[in-house]
Scaffold this motif. Structure first.
Motif: not given
Ligand code: BTN
Length: 226
Positions: A50, A54, A104, A122-123, A125, A127, A130, A137, A139
């Motif tokens: 987190s 995010g 998410g 993940n807005q 965030t 990369l 992550l 993943v 965003t």
């Protein structure tokens, strides 16, 4: 009515909310967001990374009645989010995907009669924060989705669905869920603890229907694997 409090840094918004339950108004949806969590949790005790960028939110819903709808509530929340961001596809029971990449997830915990709906997305965030996760993943900003007031819009979307869910269960949402499912009916999926299965749908209780060889099963725990 929806009330959202925005915090900067917390361990987990789920834990902050648990400490506040006794002072909440049952007639409202109360939510807490944080810009960053140091101990974000996912399902099954997994960590949920987190970093800043995010959306990390826990909403407390006061719901009287039986607790069996645990899984169905998770699906409903996913559906509420996918109504806002049409590119999102749902991976049973709690993952939000775009193009088969995780954007998410949803964590439902109960302290009856309170239901804690945890949402992590993940807005913006970066990369690189992550990297190293055991799944692909993405965003929302990468996928060019609208981020404006997303926290409140998600809760409004959920609030609009709740009365029907509480009176009729998940059945009225089954068809829409299948339309938003990341997997087509009849496709091969891997289910933890069951291996390769054929996806046969979602039951009116929100269970995952699968076929393994000749055997058909409705599962209410576990998850579809990446
Ligand atoms: C999952 O992907 O397994 C579920 C992730 C849920 C993460 C959210 S972020 C806000 C809330 N606080 C937590 O510690 N977890 C949930």
């Amino acid at each position: 009515m929806i009330e959202i409090e925005h915090l900067e840094l917390v361990g987990s918004t789920q834990d902050v909310m648990k400490e506040r339950l006794s002072s909440l108004d049952p007639g409202k949806i109360t939510a807490i967001t944080a810009k960053e969590q140091t101990a974000g949790r996912g399902r099954e005790g997994r960590a949920f990374r987190s970093p800043p960028g995010g959306l990390y939110m826990t909403a407390a819903l006061h719901i009287e009645g039986p607790l069996q709808k645990h899984i169905a509530l998770s699906l409903l929340v996913g559906l509420a989010i996918s109504r806002l961001i049409p590119k999102i596809r749902l991976k049973w029971p709690n993952d939000l995907l775009i193009d088969h990449k995780k954007v998410g997830g949803i964590l439902i915990e109960t302290r009856a009669p309170w239901w804690l709906v945890g949402i992590g997305i993940n807005q913006t965030t970066p990369l690189q924060h992550l990297e190293g996760l055991d799944r692909p993943v993405t965003t929302l900003v990468q996928e060019k989705a609208d981020l404006l007031s997303l926290d409140r819009k998600i809760l409004e979307s959920l609030q609009a669905m709740l009365p029907q869910f509480l009176s009729e269960g998940f059945a009225p949402f089954q068809k829409e869920y299948l339309e938003k499912s990341a997997y087509a009916l009849g496709s091969e999926i891997i289910v933890r603890g069951h291996g390769v299965c054929i996806f046969e749908g979602i039951t009116s209780e929100g269970e995952l229907s699968v076929r393994v060889g000749e055997k058909r099963e409705d599962l209410n725990f576990g998850e579809i694997c990446f």
